[in-house]
Design a protein around this motif. Sequence first.
Motif, PDB file in Angstrom:
ATOM      1  N   LEU A  57      -4.266  10.794  -8.847  1.00  0.00           N
ATOM      2  CA  LEU A  57      -3.876  11.159 -10.204  1.00  0.00           C
ATOM      3  C   LEU A  57      -4.856  12.189 -10.746  1.00  0.00           C
ATOM      4  O   LEU A  57      -6.075  11.988 -10.649  1.00  0.00           O
ATOM      5  CB  LEU A  57      -3.880   9.918 -11.095  1.00  0.00           C
ATOM      6  CG  LEU A  57      -3.004   8.753 -10.625  1.00  0.00           C
ATOM      7  CD1 LEU A  57      -3.269   7.503 -11.451  1.00  0.00           C
ATOM      8  CD2 LEU A  57      -1.536   9.125 -10.683  1.00  0.00           C
TER       9      LEU A  57
ATOM     10  N   ALA B 200       0.730  13.228 -10.503  1.00  0.00           N
ATOM     11  CA  ALA B 200       0.578  12.306  -9.368  1.00  0.00           C
ATOM     12  C   ALA B 200       0.860  13.034  -8.061  1.00  0.00           C
ATOM     13  O   ALA B 200       1.682  13.947  -8.004  1.00  0.00           O
ATOM     14  CB  ALA B 200       1.525  11.124  -9.526  1.00  0.00           C
TER      15      ALA B 200
ATOM     16  N   ASP C 201       6.479   8.662  -8.239  1.00  0.00           N
ATOM     17  CA  ASP C 201       5.977   7.428  -8.828  1.00  0.00           C
ATOM     18  C   ASP C 201       6.730   6.215  -8.327  1.00  0.00           C
ATOM     19  O   ASP C 201       7.951   6.139  -8.422  1.00  0.00           O
ATOM     20  CB  ASP C 201       6.097   7.512 -10.360  1.00  0.00           C
ATOM     21  CG  ASP C 201       5.586   6.256 -11.029  1.00  0.00           C
ATOM     22  OD1 ASP C 201       6.131   5.898 -12.096  1.00  0.00           O
ATOM     23  OD2 ASP C 201       4.651   5.626 -10.500  1.00  0.00           O
TER      24      ASP C 201
ATOM     25  N   SER D 158       5.119   3.187  -9.121  1.00  0.00           N
ATOM     26  CA  SER D 158       4.296   2.181  -9.775  1.00  0.00           C
ATOM     27  C   SER D 158       5.141   1.213 -10.588  1.00  0.00           C
ATOM     28  O   SER D 158       6.250   1.537 -11.013  1.00  0.00           O
ATOM     29  CB  SER D 158       3.272   2.855 -10.690  1.00  0.00           C
ATOM     30  OG  SER D 158       3.929   3.528 -11.748  1.00  0.00           O
TER      31      SER D 158
ATOM     32  N   CYS E  36       3.524  -0.107 -13.310  1.00  0.00           N
ATOM     33  CA  CYS E  36       2.986   0.292 -14.605  1.00  0.00           C
ATOM     34  C   CYS E  36       2.212   1.584 -14.415  1.00  0.00           C
ATOM     35  O   CYS E  36       1.464   1.726 -13.448  1.00  0.00           O
ATOM     36  CB  CYS E  36       2.014  -0.744 -15.170  1.00  0.00           C
ATOM     37  SG  CYS E  36       2.654  -2.393 -15.376  1.00  0.00           S
ATOM     38  N   MET E  37       2.367   2.513 -15.331  1.00  0.00           N
ATOM     39  CA  MET E  37       1.615   3.757 -15.291  1.00  0.00           C
ATOM     40  C   MET E  37       1.315   4.148 -16.725  1.00  0.00           C
ATOM     41  O   MET E  37       2.202   4.028 -17.593  1.00  0.00           O
ATOM     42  CB  MET E  37       2.393   4.859 -14.591  1.00  0.00           C
ATOM     43  CG  MET E  37       1.591   6.118 -14.341  1.00  0.00           C
ATOM     44  SD  MET E  37       2.531   7.273 -13.309  1.00  0.00           S
ATOM     45  CE  MET E  37       1.312   8.587 -13.102  1.00  0.00           C
TER      46      MET E  37
ATOM     47  N   LYS F 262       7.478  11.022 -19.500  1.00  0.00           N
ATOM     48  CA  LYS F 262       7.344  11.138 -18.045  1.00  0.00           C
ATOM     49  C   LYS F 262       8.394  12.093 -17.510  1.00  0.00           C
ATOM     50  O   LYS F 262       9.550  12.037 -17.918  1.00  0.00           O
ATOM     51  CB  LYS F 262       7.528   9.752 -17.433  1.00  0.00           C
ATOM     52  CG  LYS F 262       7.173   9.585 -15.999  1.00  0.00           C
ATOM     53  CD  LYS F 262       7.349   8.093 -15.648  1.00  0.00           C
ATOM     54  CE  LYS F 262       7.135   7.851 -14.197  1.00  0.00           C
ATOM     55  NZ  LYS F 262       7.481   6.455 -13.815  1.00  0.00           N
TER      56      LYS F 262
ATOM     57  N   CYS G 291      -5.735   8.482 -16.735  1.00  0.00           N
ATOM     58  CA  CYS G 291      -4.411   8.101 -16.277  1.00  0.00           C
ATOM     59  C   CYS G 291      -4.602   7.050 -15.181  1.00  0.00           C
ATOM     60  O   CYS G 291      -5.539   7.157 -14.374  1.00  0.00           O
ATOM     61  CB  CYS G 291      -3.714   9.340 -15.712  1.00  0.00           C
ATOM     62  SG  CYS G 291      -2.089   9.063 -15.025  1.00  0.00           S
TER      63      CYS G 291
ATOM     64  N   ALA H  22      -2.428   3.871 -12.598  1.00  0.00           N
ATOM     65  CA  ALA H  22      -1.174   3.288 -12.134  1.00  0.00           C
ATOM     66  C   ALA H  22      -1.451   1.986 -11.398  1.00  0.00           C
ATOM     67  O   ALA H  22      -2.463   1.857 -10.708  1.00  0.00           O
ATOM     68  CB  ALA H  22      -0.436   4.267 -11.218  1.00  0.00           C
TER      69      ALA H  22
ATOM     70  N   CYS I 190       2.519  -4.613 -17.894  1.00  0.00           N
ATOM     71  CA  CYS I 190       2.419  -3.310 -18.535  1.00  0.00           C
ATOM     72  C   CYS I 190       2.053  -3.447 -20.010  1.00  0.00           C
ATOM     73  O   CYS I 190       1.199  -2.715 -20.526  1.00  0.00           O
ATOM     74  CB  CYS I 190       3.728  -2.534 -18.380  1.00  0.00           C
ATOM     75  SG  CYS I 190       4.219  -2.288 -16.662  1.00  0.00           S
TER      76      CYS I 190
END
Length: 132
Positions: free
Chosen positions: A4, A24, A28, A30, A32-33, A71, A95, A97, A106
């Motif tokens: 990241l 990234a 993604d 993830s 949670c990010m 995003k 940032c 993830a 999250c």
Amino acid sequence: QVELVESGGGSVQAGESLRLSCVASEADSSKCMGWFRQTASGKDREGVAVISSNGRVVYSVDAQGRFTLSKDNAKNTLYLQMNTLNPEDTAMYYCAADLSAPPGTCAWYAREYSGTGGALTWGQGTQVTVSS
């Protein structure tokens, strides 16, 4: 492991705005990010805004109403639009993830997390300084 890279920090006056970006290294996946911050005097990082894999965004109390997380999946990029900044927002913004977070994590990251470890993968951070 995903990498990241944050950008967009800087020095502004109170009341002004900044937009942070986090790119990234891969698409993604993830659970949670989101964005976290750490003040110069604090030893731990706290959540600012976190998005779950289903698109739900949770903000910290400080960020609610002033900051907007978005995003762009096509660009593998996470943004944080920060408006009406005040000196208390001065911090290093990271940032991060979590690829394996269970349901409910999250929101916990955004509202209750305090630390630097756990299951989060971190970027190197970008400094935001707000003067009065």
